[in-house]
Design a protein around this motif. Sequence first.
Motif, short mmCIF file in Angstrom:
data_model
loop_
_atom_site.label_atom_id
_atom_site.label_comp_id
_atom_site.label_asym_id
_atom_site.label_seq_id
_atom_site.Cartn_x
_atom_site.Cartn_y
_atom_site.Cartn_z
N ALA A 43 2.74 -68.98 -29.50
CA ALA A 43 2.87 -69.85 -28.32
C ALA A 43 2.70 -71.32 -28.66
O ALA A 43 3.46 -72.17 -28.17
N THR A 44 1.73 -71.63 -29.51
CA THR A 44 1.51 -73.02 -29.91
C THR A 44 2.70 -73.58 -30.68
O THR A 44 3.16 -74.70 -30.42
N GLN A 45 3.21 -72.80 -31.62
CA GLN A 45 4.37 -73.23 -32.41
C GLN A 45 5.60 -73.42 -31.53
O GLN A 45 6.36 -74.38 -31.71
N ARG A 46 5.79 -72.53 -30.56
CA ARG A 46 6.94 -72.64 -29.66
C ARG A 46 6.84 -73.92 -28.82
O ARG A 46 7.85 -74.58 -28.57
N ALA A 47 5.63 -74.27 -28.41
CA ALA A 47 5.43 -75.51 -27.65
C ALA A 47 5.74 -76.74 -28.50
O ALA A 47 6.38 -77.69 -28.03
N TYR A 48 5.33 -76.71 -29.77
CA TYR A 48 5.61 -77.83 -30.68
C TYR A 48 7.11 -77.96 -30.93
O TYR A 48 7.66 -79.07 -30.99
N ILE A 49 7.80 -76.83 -31.07
CA ILE A 49 9.26 -76.85 -31.27
C ILE A 49 9.95 -77.50 -30.07
O ILE A 49 10.84 -78.34 -30.22
N GLN A 50 9.51 -77.12 -28.87
CA GLN A 50 10.09 -77.71 -27.66
C GLN A 50 9.88 -79.22 -27.61
O GLN A 50 10.78 -79.97 -27.25
N HIS A 51 8.68 -79.64 -28.00
CA HIS A 51 8.37 -81.08 -28.01
C HIS A 51 9.26 -81.82 -29.01
O HIS A 51 9.83 -82.88 -28.70
N GLU A 52 9.40 -81.26 -30.23
CA GLU A 52 10.23 -81.89 -31.27
C GLU A 52 11.69 -81.93 -30.84
O GLU A 52 12.38 -82.93 -31.07
N PHE A 53 12.17 -80.86 -30.22
CA PHE A 53 13.57 -80.79 -29.80
C PHE A 53 13.87 -81.89 -28.78
O PHE A 53 14.89 -82.59 -28.87
N ARG A 54 12.95 -82.06 -27.83
CA ARG A 54 13.14 -83.09 -26.81
C ARG A 54 13.10 -84.49 -27.44
O ARG A 54 13.90 -85.36 -27.11
N THR A 55 12.17 -84.70 -28.38
CA THR A 55 12.02 -85.99 -29.04
C THR A 55 13.26 -86.35 -29.86
O THR A 55 13.76 -87.48 -29.81
N MET A 56 13.78 -85.37 -30.60
CA MET A 56 14.90 -85.62 -31.51
C MET A 56 16.25 -85.69 -30.81
O MET A 56 17.11 -86.47 -31.19
N TYR A 57 16.44 -84.85 -29.78
CA TYR A 57 17.78 -84.71 -29.19
C TYR A 57 17.83 -85.11 -27.70
O TYR A 57 18.88 -84.95 -27.06
N SER A 58 16.71 -85.60 -27.18
CA SER A 58 16.64 -86.06 -25.78
C SER A 58 17.15 -85.02 -24.78
O SER A 58 17.82 -85.36 -23.79
N THR A 59 16.87 -83.79 -25.08
CA THR A 59 17.26 -82.73 -24.16
C THR A 59 16.22 -81.62 -24.19
O THR A 59 15.51 -81.45 -25.18
N ASP A 60 16.16 -80.87 -23.12
CA ASP A 60 15.19 -79.80 -22.96
C ASP A 60 15.69 -78.54 -23.69
O ASP A 60 16.79 -78.07 -23.42
N LEU A 61 14.88 -78.00 -24.58
CA LEU A 61 15.27 -76.81 -25.34
C LEU A 61 15.52 -75.63 -24.41
O LEU A 61 16.46 -74.85 -24.63
N LEU A 62 14.72 -75.49 -23.35
CA LEU A 62 14.91 -74.36 -22.43
C LEU A 62 16.26 -74.44 -21.73
O LEU A 62 16.95 -73.43 -21.57
N LYS A 63 16.66 -75.65 -21.35
CA LYS A 63 17.98 -75.83 -20.72
C LYS A 63 19.09 -75.50 -21.70
O LYS A 63 20.11 -74.88 -21.34
N ARG A 64 18.89 -75.90 -22.94
CA ARG A 64 19.91 -75.63 -23.97
C ARG A 64 20.01 -74.12 -24.24
O ARG A 64 21.12 -73.58 -24.36
N LEU A 65 18.86 -73.47 -24.31
CA LEU A 65 18.85 -72.01 -24.52
C LEU A 65 19.55 -71.31 -23.36
O LEU A 65 20.32 -70.36 -23.55
N SER A 66 19.30 -71.80 -22.17
CA SER A 66 19.91 -71.21 -20.97
C SER A 66 21.43 -71.34 -20.99
O SER A 66 22.15 -70.44 -20.55
N SER A 67 21.92 -72.45 -21.52
CA SER A 67 23.37 -72.65 -21.58
C SER A 67 24.02 -71.90 -22.74
O SER A 67 25.20 -71.57 -22.69
N GLU A 68 23.25 -71.61 -23.79
CA GLU A 68 23.81 -70.95 -24.98
C GLU A 68 23.71 -69.42 -24.93
O GLU A 68 24.51 -68.72 -25.52
N LEU A 69 22.69 -68.94 -24.24
CA LEU A 69 22.47 -67.49 -24.16
C LEU A 69 22.88 -66.98 -22.79
O LEU A 69 23.11 -67.76 -21.87
N SER A 70 22.93 -65.67 -22.63
CA SER A 70 23.30 -65.12 -21.32
C SER A 70 22.65 -63.75 -21.13
O SER A 70 22.13 -63.15 -22.07
N GLY A 71 22.71 -63.29 -19.90
CA GLY A 71 22.26 -61.94 -19.58
C GLY A 71 20.79 -61.68 -19.85
O GLY A 71 19.93 -62.54 -19.71
N LYS A 72 20.52 -60.45 -20.30
CA LYS A 72 19.14 -60.01 -20.51
C LYS A 72 18.49 -60.73 -21.69
O LYS A 72 17.27 -60.98 -21.67
#
Length: 314
Positions: A43-72
């Motif tokens: 959980a801690t590592q996943r939170a850090y990844i989200q923080h780095e992703f937002r810092t580097m690419y100015s976008t929310d990782l969860l939103k990006r995952l939602s657009s790239e993945l689908s279904g279950k």
Amino acid sequence: MATLNVPPVPPSPRDDAIALYTAFKGFGCDTGVVINILAHRDATQRAYIQHEFRTMYSTDLLKRLSSELSGKLETAVLLWMHDPAGRDALILRQCLTAENLEATTEVLCSRTSSQLQYLRQVYHSKFGVYLEHEIERYASGDHKKMLLAYLTIPRSEGPEVNREIAEMDAKVLYKAGEKRLGTDEKTFVQIFSERSAAHLTAVDHYYNSMYGHSLKKAVKKETSGNFALSLLTILQFSANPAKYFAKMLRKAMKGLGTDDTRLIRVIVTRAEIDLQHIKAEYLKKYKKTLNDAVHSETSGHYRAFLLLLLGPNQ
């Protein structure tokens, strides 16, 4: 015991963010890379990844995952990305607004007192409403009373049991239920909401020895509907959390079709807590590994992700 397998020296959150961004680029998503990274981070590592992703690419990782993945797979991965309390808050919000009181009961009555106290805070900070008010709104009757009491009353989480009080509680519950015409639900709510898991297990022992059958059987006889479900959930979780969740997983996969929402909920919420013990209970009770059961009920990247969270087939 958790099943989550984190590398001894995991890559830096920055390296993970770059790898995920690269997996998203181009035509289609390299889903295998995405799930291999995320299913091996706590959980801690996943939170850090989200923080780095937002810092580097100015976008929310969860939103990006939602657009790239689908279904279950999308459902499972997005749920996994939250910390435990935030995830429980999200699950409860979805369950309550959908008026899925069975799932609401499963979550609330299978959490410790300290987890519930923290969950209340997180729920309010996330959604701007009190969890108690949501339960008031969607639940009713004795079921509502039980959920509210269980959510708000602090309970001991230690193994200590006062045998005399446990024996007395067994007698009180008998008088409130099987001994009389009609049921004194208020007494059941009080004892089930105020007593520790170890204490309730002792009460069940005394009930069985004094009256010749389990407290579970008495609850089934004396109560019904969602109120009965809340009492039975508390009782079963108190006695053996891993066995309780093994039953929930079996229920999700038994019969025609799979209850993927329940399957995802249990595997994702328990992977960092006690999924290893749940796997052992599943094998013991159903003579089949949980990995094999999940493998036969799922497919594709969704199957691969759940199996990564489950760890080795044993």
